[in-house]
Write an enzyme that holds these catalytic residues in place. Structure first.
Site, short mmCIF file in Angstrom:
data_model
loop_
_atom_site.label_atom_id
_atom_site.label_comp_id
_atom_site.label_asym_id
_atom_site.label_seq_id
_atom_site.Cartn_x
_atom_site.Cartn_y
_atom_site.Cartn_z
N TRP A 543 50.42 -11.78 9.52
CA TRP A 543 49.48 -12.48 8.63
C TRP A 543 49.85 -12.37 7.15
O TRP A 543 49.05 -12.70 6.29
CB TRP A 543 48.07 -11.92 8.87
N ASP A 544 51.04 -11.87 6.83
CA ASP A 544 51.45 -11.65 5.45
C ASP A 544 50.51 -10.67 4.75
O ASP A 544 50.18 -10.82 3.58
CB ASP A 544 51.49 -12.99 4.69
N TYR A 545 50.09 -9.65 5.49
CA TYR A 545 49.25 -8.60 4.92
C TYR A 545 50.13 -7.50 4.33
O TYR A 545 50.04 -6.33 4.71
CB TYR A 545 48.31 -8.04 5.98
N ASP A 546 51.01 -7.89 3.39
CA ASP A 546 51.79 -6.88 2.66
C ASP A 546 50.84 -5.85 2.05
O ASP A 546 49.68 -6.15 1.75
CB ASP A 546 52.54 -7.53 1.50
N LYS A 571 45.48 -5.98 1.49
CA LYS A 571 45.06 -7.38 1.51
C LYS A 571 43.91 -7.61 2.49
O LYS A 571 43.08 -8.50 2.27
CB LYS A 571 46.24 -8.27 1.90
#
Length: 875
Positions: A543-546, A571
């Protein structure tokens, strides 16, 4: 006059009701078939019935609509309660239509109930049209609306604790009036011990000076995300900052007068996704010792040097360190004038600093500036000249050394580097979702004086941190650290927030090392670069939860003992509070089941971690859908049902998934501020849903999602194509047909939480839609933001990152807004505060806008302060 118009009124009004009714009925049927609410279908039929009665000129249309409006009111209260903005979108248009039907010239053209005769005249006509039921319902809607103005179900009331006795801000060696590091100290707390500005006098802040950099985003070749995000440093009586196009500037901290400016001559034609500079880094120079000869002989701390041995060198009245005069820099393009060696050509084609820029004779202190073409420059803070002894006589180091897949602009440090213990620790951003053959996410430590590589930690090959041999390269496409790291010199650890491996939404080929380190915070040994501990915030991130924000380091009092803690915002809304010695949670973390069913060739993690301190929003439901009217709200409900959505961590799919919180993040790089004395966190959680859809790729040449987004022959990257992966990805905010969020507000808050218990103390919606709407409407709906807050010992927190153009001050104890000032552009940077040479506490705000958010652009640096007489009285 009305009599002449009355024959047409029922037909025109009926047409409006018919259009609304048909739209609601058609959409309502679709929603019911998808398993959603029946309200829209029933209401649509009601609108159509009213339209037919109006066309028949029957007065029965008025009581019929009263029933429709009454049903809408009951349904609205059942779904939204006394929450004004969800009520407004449900009741606004029906309420206005009810008022329209109550107008005399509409009623006069209608036949009495039970009559087939033409509309009567005179008194009889007026009596036949008296709509007592509809008038009563309209009044009820108005009363409910007024009641909702008095309530805020999203608000949490409370008071933060007072400062605890005997607890000092750390590290103590940073002078109170200085801001020499991005987060003010290496601990990244964004907390100032200055207390001149308080909730009682903050409303007396005035602009002390304004400086214009002359560097405005929107130049040819700029990527969309060209942003002014810098937090300046304050050292002595000077401010140091960088601009989006990488100019480095020194200002007088008290007057705002420019002292020098350096153009690092960034090479053109770069493959940039982001163009920004969040800040510079400062090295004070030689270690202070009792032996002047020893101090002069060495210019870095040995790896085992205690923190107490470090001191800031003496600063003269102009902010210099005394070795050279402070003069404006004039660029010199001739290598012969600098005497710098030219050496072998740079493999990326970037210029060599000492060959094209003015060069200092020596540098007793250094500023470090990462550039968008992949260099790290060492600059003399006295005069803006490059330091020739750094980088083997080049005044820079080439961050592309040993990198795979060299593509200038596709890798560089958007965030300031860490300077500590004689080392410079450097991470960097890589292109997101462009290709699987990207640069490495390696984190490297260089000698602060020479620029020689000391160690390199590559998350794709984590066991070997020794510098690579000639010809060797780091692991391509390994998880990177694009945000800001923090340091505990006493423990000898640097804390590095890590991102994900592109493609963010498909992870079918990730290695064991990638699976371990993606979306984690990692503690690395300063001496060796070896991993001391790792804490993963998302398992198998799709989910692009960097981990986007700098960890905050603070000593907490828990069960009567002092524990060194790390506070990590994420995030997805979790704030993890960990023992920074071991990475073990200090507030409970539990694993909860996660949705399953990934795309072909991929998998999902069975569980995901959840912290006891969490700003994760409740899952979205149909009742949360929003819009300007019932019709576009209905479209949002249909779209919600069409997307796959099973709450947070719903896997991406080829049919489309809803991602909430979206990859914009509840928290982004702006992070949070930590008050070490109150032991609380000040946060600005943001809530925006996004959609993602995987698109199967047939080959590596075709553009599936970015065609037309990049000008022909431009080096700018084709984002989200994921070349080399089986899927491209299409992502967008979850918006209504009118371009407003499908989810109901608030979209942004300010909040405080107790770091020792995890309790959210207070939470208030923050910001207005003044700069988001065609008309400057100052509705305080709670808006998103990016850019961080700061806190002060005076009890005031400051924030400028909301998408309306304001800087605001808040009473830390209660969270109440106590001050705001209009900005000339978006303030998407973290403010800072310092003590000027005149004894006044200044608040510094950068207002330059943010390309992706579309806020107003500018080039403003603004300093606020109290009047000198007010300062004297407060003291």
């Amino acid at each position: 006059m009305h009599a002449a118009k009355s024959p047409r009124a029922p037909w025109l009004t009926g047409a409006v009701f018919a259009l609304i009714g048909l739209a609601l009925s058609a959409g309502g049927i679709r929603l019911v078939l998808l398993g959603g609410s029946w309200f829209y279908l029933v209401a649509g039929v009601g609108f159509v019935v009213v339209a037919l009665l109006l066309w028949m000129r029957r007065a029965a249309a008025i009581p019929a609509y009263a029933l429709v409006l009454l049903g809408t009111l009951a349904w609205s209260l059942w779904e939204a309660g006394l929450d004004w903005w969800p009520l407004a979108t449900r009741l606004g248009l029906p309420f206005l239509l009810g008022l329209w039907l109550l107008l005399p010239w509409v009623r006069r053209s209608l036949r009495p109930v039970g009559s087939d005769l033409p509309p009567p005249g005179g008194v009889a006509r007026a009596r036949a049209g008296k709509p007592w039921l509809l008038a009563g319902v309209v009044v009820a809607v108005l009363l409910v609306s007024v009641a909702s103005w008095m309530a805020d179900p999203h608000r949490i009331e409370g008071e933060a604790p007072a400062a605890r006795a005997g607890i000092a801000a750390t590290p103590a060696e940073v002078p109170p009036g200085e801001w020499p590091v991005y987060g003010r100290t290496p601990h990244g707390q964004r907390y100032s011990p200055l207390d001149q500005i308080t909730p009682r006098n903050v409303d007396e802040l005035d602009v002390a000076w304004t400086y214009r950099t002359g560097d405005v985003p929107g130049q040819p070749g700029d990527p969309v995300e060209t942003t002014f995000e810098v937090t300046p440093l304050k050292i002595g009586n000077r401010l140091y900052l960088c601009t989006p196009h990488q100019f480095v500037i020194a200002l007088d901290a008290t007057t705002g007068e420019e002292i020098w400016r350096l153009d690092p001559e960034i090479q053109g034609e770069l493959a940039l996704q982001h163009l920004t500079c969040r800040g510079l880094s400062y090295h004070p120079g030689p270690v202070a010792t009792d032996d002047p000869q020893a101090s002069a002989a060495t210019s870095k701390d040995p790896p085992d040097a205690p923190v107490a041995t470090r001191s800031v060198p003496a600063i003269d009245a102009n902010g210099g360190t005394g070795d050279e005069a402070a003069v404006p820099v004039v660029r010199s393009d001739a290598a012969a004038e600098t005497g710098a060696p030219t050496g072998s050509p740079n493999p990326t084609g970037a210029p060599v600093a000492t060959a094209s820029l003015p060069v200092a004779e020596r540098c007793s202190a250094q500023l470090f500036m990462p550039t968008s073409d992949g260099r790290l420059l060492a600059i003399n803070p006295d005069n803006g000249r490059v330091c020739p002894e750094f980088g083997n006589g080049r005044g820079q180091i080439n961050l592309w050394q040993h990198m795979p897949n060299i593509n200038p602009g596709s890798y560089y440090s958007t965030s300031p580097v860490v300077v500590t213990r004689g080392l410079i620790v450097v991470g960097g951003t890589v292109l997101d979702n462009v290709t699987v053959h990207d640069a490495s996410g390696v984190v490297r430590a260089f000698d602060v004086d020479t620029g020689e590589l000391v160690w390199a930690w590559d998350s794709g090959n984590p066991g070997d941190t020794t510098p690579p041999a000639p010809g060797e390269t780091y692991t391509e496409n390994s998880p990177n650290s694009w945000s800001i790291s923090s340091v505990d010199e006493d423990l000898g650890l640097v804390y590095v927030p890590l991102g994900n491996q592109p493609p963010d939404q498909w992870g079918g080929k990730r290695s064991d090392a990638v699976e371990r380190f993606s979306s984690s915070v990692v503690a690395l040994d300063l001496a060796t670069g070896q991993v001391r501990w790792v804490f993963q915030t998302v398992h198998h991130d799709l989910w692009d939860y960097d981990v986007p924000a700098q960890p905050g380091l603070v000593d907490l009092t828990i069960d009567g003992r002092t524990v060194p803690a790390l506070v990590q915002p994420t995030k997805q809304g979790e704030i993890y509070v960990l023992d920074r010695r071991t990475g073990e949670p200090l507030l409970p973390v539990r694993e909860v089941p996660a949705p399953q069913g990934a795309a072909a060739g991929d998998h999902t993690a069975p569980t995901q971690p959840v912290s006891a301190l969490s700003f994760n929003p409740p899952p979205l439901t149909g009742a949360d859908m929003w819009g300007a009217t019932l019709v576009d709200q209905l479209v949002c409900r249909i779209r919600l049902k069409q997307l796959r959505y099973e709450g947070r961590y719903t896997p991406p799919t080829t049919g489309g998934s809803l991602v909430y919180p979206g990859n914009f993040g509840v928290f982004n790089w702006g992070g949070v501020a930590v008050d070490p004395q109150r032991q609380i966190v000040f946060a600005m959680p943001t809530y925006l849903a996004f959609t993602s859809r995987l698109i199967p790729r047939e080959n590596d040449e075709k553009l599936y999602v970015s065609e037309g987004s990049v000008p022909p022959h431009s080096p700018l990257p084709s984002l989200n194509e994921n070349f080399g992966a089986p899927f491209a990805v299409e992502m967008a905010p979850f918006l209504s047909p009118l371009g407003i969020p499908c989810q109901a507000p608030p979209w942004g808050y300010v909040a405080a939480a107790d770091l020792t218990t995890g309790e959210i103390i207070w939470r208030h919606r923050n910001g207005t839609v003044r700069d988001l709407t065609p008309l400057p409407l100052p509705f305080r709906m709670g808006v998103p933001g990016i850019g961080g807050p700061i806190m002060t010992a005076g009890g005031v927190a400051f924030l400028s990152g909301t998408v309306d153009n304001y800087v605001r001050g808040y009473d830390v104890t209660t969270g109440e807004q106590v001050w705001e000032e209009r900005l000339p552009a978006g303030g998407q940077a973290t403010p800072m505060t310092y003590l000027g040479a005149d004894g006044r506490q200044y608040l510094l705000v950068v207002a330059g806008g943010h390309g992706s958010l579309g806020t107003d652009t500018g080039d403003h640096v603004i300093a606020y302060a109290l009047d000198a007489d007010d300062v004297d009285e407060s003291e």
